[in-house]
Design a protein around this motif. Sequence first.
Motif, PDB file in Angstrom:
ATOM      1  N   SER A 112      18.069  -5.378 -50.835  1.00  0.00           N
ATOM      2  CA  SER A 112      17.143  -5.806 -49.780  1.00  0.00           C
ATOM      3  C   SER A 112      15.807  -5.078 -49.916  1.00  0.00           C
ATOM      4  O   SER A 112      15.592  -4.303 -50.850  1.00  0.00           O
ATOM      5  N   LYS A 121      14.889  -2.741 -48.027  1.00  0.00           N
ATOM      6  CA  LYS A 121      14.993  -1.401 -47.447  1.00  0.00           C
ATOM      7  C   LYS A 121      14.620  -0.253 -48.391  1.00  0.00           C
ATOM      8  O   LYS A 121      14.017   0.721 -47.945  1.00  0.00           O
ATOM      9  N   GLN A 139      22.607  -2.482 -45.202  1.00  0.00           N
ATOM     10  CA  GLN A 139      21.553  -2.526 -46.221  1.00  0.00           C
ATOM     11  C   GLN A 139      20.745  -1.224 -46.220  1.00  0.00           C
ATOM     12  O   GLN A 139      20.438  -0.676 -47.275  1.00  0.00           O
ATOM     13  N   SER A 199      13.725   1.369 -40.012  1.00  0.00           N
ATOM     14  CA  SER A 199      13.038   0.239 -39.407  1.00  0.00           C
ATOM     15  C   SER A 199      12.114   0.737 -38.294  1.00  0.00           C
ATOM     16  O   SER A 199      11.949   1.943 -38.111  1.00  0.00           O
ATOM     17  N   CYS A 201      11.966 -12.457 -40.728  1.00  0.00           N
ATOM     18  CA  CYS A 201      12.912 -12.188 -39.645  1.00  0.00           C
ATOM     19  C   CYS A 201      12.625 -10.803 -39.073  1.00  0.00           C
ATOM     20  O   CYS A 201      12.078  -9.942 -39.747  1.00  0.00           O
ATOM     21  N   GLY A 229      14.336  -7.540 -37.094  1.00  0.00           N
ATOM     22  CA  GLY A 229      15.362  -6.707 -36.479  1.00  0.00           C
ATOM     23  C   GLY A 229      14.587  -5.629 -35.752  1.00  0.00           C
ATOM     24  O   GLY A 229      14.297  -5.708 -34.564  1.00  0.00           O
ATOM     25  N   GLY A 230      14.201  -4.615 -36.522  1.00  0.00           N
ATOM     26  CA  GLY A 230      13.225  -3.657 -36.016  1.00  0.00           C
ATOM     27  C   GLY A 230      11.818  -4.120 -36.335  1.00  0.00           C
ATOM     28  O   GLY A 230      10.848  -3.658 -35.738  1.00  0.00           O
ATOM     29  N   GLY A 231      11.683  -5.010 -37.319  1.00  0.00           N
ATOM     30  CA  GLY A 231      10.404  -5.641 -37.594  1.00  0.00           C
ATOM     31  C   GLY A 231       9.730  -5.252 -38.891  1.00  0.00           C
ATOM     32  O   GLY A 231       8.594  -5.648 -39.128  1.00  0.00           O
ATOM     33  N   THR A 232      10.430  -4.508 -39.779  1.00  0.00           N
ATOM     34  CA  THR A 232       9.678  -3.944 -40.898  1.00  0.00           C
ATOM     35  C   THR A 232       9.557  -4.852 -42.124  1.00  0.00           C
ATOM     36  O   THR A 232       8.547  -4.798 -42.817  1.00  0.00           O
ATOM     37  N   ASN A 233      10.570  -5.675 -42.399  1.00  0.00           N
ATOM     38  CA  ASN A 233      10.367  -6.591 -43.540  1.00  0.00           C
ATOM     39  C   ASN A 233       9.335  -7.634 -43.144  1.00  0.00           C
ATOM     40  O   ASN A 233       8.512  -8.061 -43.952  1.00  0.00           O
ATOM     41  N   PHE A 234       9.377  -8.005 -41.861  1.00  0.00           N
ATOM     42  CA  PHE A 234       8.361  -8.922 -41.343  1.00  0.00           C
ATOM     43  C   PHE A 234       6.975  -8.280 -41.456  1.00  0.00           C
ATOM     44  O   PHE A 234       6.020  -8.894 -41.942  1.00  0.00           O
ATOM     45  N   GLY A 288      21.812  -6.570 -38.827  1.00  0.00           N
ATOM     46  CA  GLY A 288      20.523  -5.886 -38.931  1.00  0.00           C
ATOM     47  C   GLY A 288      19.511  -6.356 -37.894  1.00  0.00           C
ATOM     48  O   GLY A 288      18.436  -5.785 -37.769  1.00  0.00           O
ATOM     49  N   ALA A 321      21.240 -12.908 -47.023  1.00  0.00           N
ATOM     50  CA  ALA A 321      21.821 -12.121 -45.940  1.00  0.00           C
ATOM     51  C   ALA A 321      21.629 -12.889 -44.626  1.00  0.00           C
ATOM     52  O   ALA A 321      20.652 -13.620 -44.472  1.00  0.00           O
ATOM     53  N   GLU A 362      20.540 -11.936 -41.918  1.00  0.00           N
ATOM     54  CA  GLU A 362      19.238 -11.592 -41.334  1.00  0.00           C
ATOM     55  C   GLU A 362      18.156 -12.480 -41.952  1.00  0.00           C
ATOM     56  O   GLU A 362      17.397 -13.152 -41.259  1.00  0.00           O
ATOM     57  N   SER A 402      14.512 -11.360 -47.302  1.00  0.00           N
ATOM     58  CA  SER A 402      14.602  -9.901 -47.276  1.00  0.00           C
ATOM     59  C   SER A 402      15.831  -9.338 -47.966  1.00  0.00           C
ATOM     60  O   SER A 402      15.860  -8.141 -48.254  1.00  0.00           O
ATOM     61  N   GLY A 403      16.867 -10.158 -48.239  1.00  0.00           N
ATOM     62  CA  GLY A 403      18.014  -9.564 -48.908  1.00  0.00           C
ATOM     63  C   GLY A 403      19.095 -10.577 -49.224  1.00  0.00           C
ATOM     64  O   GLY A 403      19.120 -11.673 -48.673  1.00  0.00           O
TER      65      GLY A 403
HETATM   66  C1  LIG Z   1      18.417  -8.074 -45.300  1.00  0.00           C
HETATM   67  C2  LIG Z   1      17.826  -7.550 -44.032  1.00  0.00           C
HETATM   68  N1  LIG Z   1      16.783  -8.187 -43.493  1.00  0.00           N
HETATM   69  C3  LIG Z   1      16.222  -7.752 -42.350  1.00  0.00           C
HETATM   70  C4  LIG Z   1      16.681  -6.662 -41.673  1.00  0.00           C
HETATM   71  C5  LIG Z   1      16.045  -6.289 -40.371  1.00  0.00           C
HETATM   72  O1  LIG Z   1      15.304  -5.113 -40.392  1.00  0.00           O
HETATM   73  P1  LIG Z   1      13.727  -5.170 -40.292  1.00  0.00           P
HETATM   74  O2  LIG Z   1      13.403  -6.061 -39.139  1.00  0.00           O
HETATM   75  O3  LIG Z   1      13.300  -3.777 -40.083  1.00  0.00           O
HETATM   76  O4  LIG Z   1      13.236  -5.720 -41.556  1.00  0.00           O
HETATM   77  C6  LIG Z   1      17.771  -5.952 -42.194  1.00  0.00           C
HETATM   78  C7  LIG Z   1      18.296  -4.768 -41.491  1.00  0.00           C
HETATM   79  O5  LIG Z   1      19.333  -4.275 -41.723  1.00  0.00           O
HETATM   80  C8  LIG Z   1      18.351  -6.416 -43.396  1.00  0.00           C
HETATM   81  O6  LIG Z   1      19.396  -5.781 -43.929  1.00  0.00           O
END
Ligand SMILES: Cc1ncc(COP(=O)(O)O)c(C=O)c1O
Lengths: 366, 452
Positions: free
Chosen positions: B109, B111, B138, B228, B261, B263-268, B337, B382, B384, B413-414
């Motif tokens: 991913s 991460k 991840q 995140s 997407c 979750g905490g918002g970091t891939n976005f 996630g 994934a 997410e 993202s993964g």
């Molecule tokens: C594949 C994948 N995408 C997205 C996320 C969400 O995290 P974030 O919003 O910080 O990108 C996760 C978190 O575990 C993840 O594993």
Amino acid sequence: MTTVGFLVNPIAGMGGAVALAGTDGQSAEALRRGAVPRAADRAVQALSALPGQDVEWCTCAAPMGEDVLAAAGIDHYTVLYRPAVPTGAADTKAACRAFLAAGVDLVVFCGGDRTARDVFDAVGREVPILGIPAGVKMYSAVFAVNPAAAADLIHRAGEVPCRDSEVMDVDEEAYRSGRLTARLYGYACVPYIAERTQGGKQVFEQQDEERAKNDIAAFIAEIMIPDALYIIGAGSTTARIMERLGLLPTLLGVDAVRNGEVVARNADERTLLTLLDEHPRAKIVVSPIGAQGFVLGRGNQQISPAVIRKAGLQNLIVVATPGKLAATPLLYVDSGDVALDREVGDSLQVVSGYRIAQRKRIVHPE
Amino acid sequence: MQTKILLDEGEMPKRWYNIQADLPTPMDPPLHPATGKPAVPDDLRHIFPMELIRQEMSTERYTDIPEEVRDILTLWRPSPLYRAKKLEAALKTPAKIYFKWEGVSPPGSHKPNTAIPQAYYNREEGIERLATETGAGQWGSSLAFATGLFDMECTVYMVRSSYDQKPYRKSMMQVYGAECIPSPSEKTRSGQAILDRDPDTPGSLGIAISEAVEDAAAHENTNYALGSVLNHVCLHQTIIGQEAQQQLATVDTYPDVVIGCVGGGTNFAGLSFPFAGAKMTGKHPETDIVAVEPAACPTLTKGLYAYDFGDVAGLTPLMRMFTLGHDFVPPAIHAGGLRYHGASPLVSRLVQDGVVRPVAYRQNEVFEAAVLFARTEGIVVAPEAAHAVKAAVDEAIKCRETGEEKTILFNNSGHGNFDFSSYEAYFAGMLVDYEYPAELIKESLSRLPVTG
Ligand SMILES: Cc1ncc(COP(=O)(O)O)c(C=O)c1O
């Protein structure tokens, strides 16, 4: 080793094939129309599927049990009750009392809604009960989904948990004349196996019905608005909301609550309409009832279309445990007012936990 | 027409982009949990290295990526940008769909983009061990991978529902040399407190964060690492969006829609911030930037913009963000996630300012899109990332209806190679369409999510 009391209502299920709704008081007519007893076949199917012989059987003579056990290849059993022929409700109840006296761990019966009610009358919540479905229609939630599932549950009766399951009172007279009235009659303890997927998620959430009820009750109690009227429908999930508020619930009826106090207990439709005149700001909290999951129209008849319209459909809050929802993939609405049913739409939000809800599909019968 | 656009290793961005430099007004500061006063760097020193604290608070537009970090990132970066031609064909859309593929990293991913620099800065400041939480697994795998490269120890508190769903994530962390503990655990006071109240809890990210923070605070040689939410994590992820800009430029393209997407918002943040910066500074004011979240945990669409804790126990500073309340335990959806009560303060701010448009989807429709994606593009994403796929598919379908030839860019993202139990549940019809009963909660005004 579990001791199981087993009985068959030999005439259950005969009506369907000959277009009678249910066979109460109609067995002679059903037989005259050429019906063949079906319950026995279903029961044989279930018991033949039992993997081992680690069950001690108590049963009734001839068609009320013994014949089925023999046909399923079970040869060790004790006959505790000998019915008069033709058999009737009194025999079902007498057999159950004999089972209880013998100390059975579980009562398994093969029949329909009426049989379920008779068994529940005699057994209550003293020991778990389980139905092998054989009736014309089954609104009660005490039946396994099919004979194979029944076999699995009997086999594992000692290890699996029980949950509260609705016993419904279906008026067969009315049903035969085209009206369905299914009232909530009581809650039996029924063994069940949570659906397992590899994900383990469902297991987490279905494991504990009691916990889910508490979570739902905590959430509803938390969102209650001062001065608003709360109409709390029948059932054990909604009852938990009352208990959470420190109030005594009417398990099988409808209560009304305002500012944490009961303003009507076991209310009928008229009382509810009067209350709504006084307190137009209102919410209705109901739980799907019975094996099919009726949100409206079964078990909560007091909450009539007029009551719902007066409170406003948008003020209907539906609650149910994840376990109940898993067992009822679709929910039904049959309020008796087709226009109202249509307004409900194709899906409903159902509160299933603390600040958690599910979106469920709604089916309108017919 | 090219299917994938690749950059040479030498073309990998040399610095991270900090969106704080382009905000019209400064961010609201994080507050100290005890005093309620703005947190100062010293407040964070017991769990974070100074350089990360500096990055967290910095408003400088760029931070150089250290040479040693860049070197490790080349194990999989620059990541490919794909044109999803088969998906476009299946959808019969005139839209062009591009996706950035972050599943090529060793743990699978986006991460490790931040795990590597976080481990690096901690080691530079003499830290020997990192404690962290993981939702989907991840992040835990990524930090395990990163700490291993820097000869550090690593303890991962993994949300219990995920721990049970995905046993191989734990094995992967073990291969990388980390210790993985299901959370809540008896190892920490915050974990024990939750278990006392509720021994069967599925756990949540908020609980796992409390455990990891407590662990780090209690051990001199140990720091905390968060995968995140925080500004410095968003910062490290901006390598994604910068690469994407370079890659699209090689085919003379700029996206109309940018999707990720949350979750905490970091891939976005990683994909979208370079585009959001260009939007705010007027270079590309029309870009539609879409943040996708689960309907079960709809922080950005249904939450409250307020100060709240980042964790359940209230150990973290208070941050101004969209939140459902730090005590909210989201239902055990398969996109583990994305089960987080809050969201990155930076992403929240952009949503509040109308730069970013949030949308929410339910599980079954998300998996349906993921299956379509797998059957056209071949990648099993994934759960997410599947949320981003779903939004991209919806945008493309809209284009089919309007005839617009938009360019859609999303962050993949993964991969979902450890998530087959979720796909199985989907095919078995066992996925529950959870949703957050926002209307019920909103009506009772006095009971809004408990915030700091
Ligand atoms: C594949 C994948 N995408 C997205 C996320 C969400 O995290 P974030 O919003 O910080 O990108 C996760 C978190 O575990 C993840 O594993």
